[in-house]
Design a protein around this motif. Structure first.
Motif: not given
Ligand code: UTP
Length: 294
Positions: A147-149, A160-161, A209-211, A245-247
């Protein structure tokens, strides 16, 4: 290019009612998968992804989670004296650098969104990671690092989905998708725990999550949602329009260790991956199944 994620939040203040009576006095996040508690898997995942500050959002009865990351001089001395290096090293691995573990208390379990909001002073004005230890992710590259990438490229909020069965949408936050390349999906909305008839898709958010720090303002604005709790999904939904906002369909396999069967599945799967245990566990499973058929 977005700012580097350095800090991770571990919300561990939940009541763990699905595991009662086991979790009456023991935190759910201390339940072991083979021989390691769930919280340690989550901290190691974050650390392997390059995160170096860890905050636990705790509650009543959660002190063992902090003790787990502390020194235990008598035990360490005993293992050293006995020359039990493998176990000693596994103990020492559970010890992040001094000054990198923090904790604050969520006095009442008002929901995941509220738990994350409790970390606001610690996070300040930078993007951060959230890991729910009861979602255990087996992956060759740490799920939170994946997710960080993505976040480095897209900025905004990244979750993550995975696709779930239509009848299970009511257990998850669900994405309303506007673009999808099969790996990464951009959302135009999020719905918390929709009935299958109202679900905009079957793309469900799991516990990574990355927020962006704007989430804290959004959390202050949202009303109590599903189950009377302050929902993280609702706050992320509020940010859509101003924040991407991405999954990400992460690479790996998730075990829902907040659920009894998911927890058993994780134990069997992790044990089968341990070369010294595999043959015995296979035999054990065959014996159990043939005993049931008799
Ligand atoms: P769950 O939804 O699994 O709730 O929380 P729970 O209370 O832990 O377990 P059950 O459903 O009663 O069995 C997901 C994650 O969010 C944390 C939990 O500790 C868990 O890591 N959480 C939940 C909080 O920190 N605070 C809350 O108010 C709620």
């Amino acid at each position: 290019m977005s700012r580097r994620v350095r800090k991770a939040v571990f919300p561990v203040a939940g009541m763990g009612t699905r595991f009662l009576p086991a979790t009456k006095t023991m935190p759910k996040e201390m339940l072991p998968v083979v021989d390691k508690p769930l919280i340690q898997y989550a901290v190691e995942e974050a650390s392997d992804a390059g995160i170096d500050h860890f905050i636990f959002i705790t509650g009543r009865g959660k002190q063992p989670l902090l003790d787990h990351f502390d020194h235990m001089p008598e035990l360490e001395a005993l293992l050293k004296e006995r020359g039990n290096v493998t176990i000693l090293n596994s103990l020492l691995r559970a010890k992040p650098q001094p000054g990198t573990i923090y904790s604050t208390r969520q006095q009442q379990p008002l929901g995941l969104g509220h738990a994350v909001w409790c970390a606001r002073a610690f996070i300040g004005d930078e993007p951060f990671a959230v890991l729910l230890p009861d979602d255990l992710v087996q992956a060759s590259s740490p799920c939170i690092g994946q997710l960080m990438d993505v976040h480095r490229e897209t900025g905004g909020n990244v979750v993550a989905v995975e696709n779930v069965a239509l009848e299970d949408t009511s257990k998850y936050g669900i994405l309303d998708v506007v673009e999808d390349d099969g790996r990464l999906a951009r959302a135009k909305g999020l719905v918390e725990k929709p009935a299958s008839s109202d679900a905009p898709s079957t793309m469900a958010i799991i516990g990574r999550y990355v927020l962006e720090p704007g989430i804290f303002d959004a959390l202050e604005r949202v009303q109590r949602g599903s189950g009377g709790e302050i929902q993280l999904t609702d706050a992320m939904n509020h940010m859509i329009g101003t924040t991407p906002m991405h999954g990400l369909r992460y690479e790996g396999r998730r075990y829902d260790c907040g659920d009894k069967v998911g927890f058993l599945e994780a134990n069997v799967s992790y044990a089968l991956r341990r070369p010294e245990m595999r043959a015995r566990v296979e035999r054990m499973l065959e014996d159990i199944l043939s005993g049931l058929r008799e």
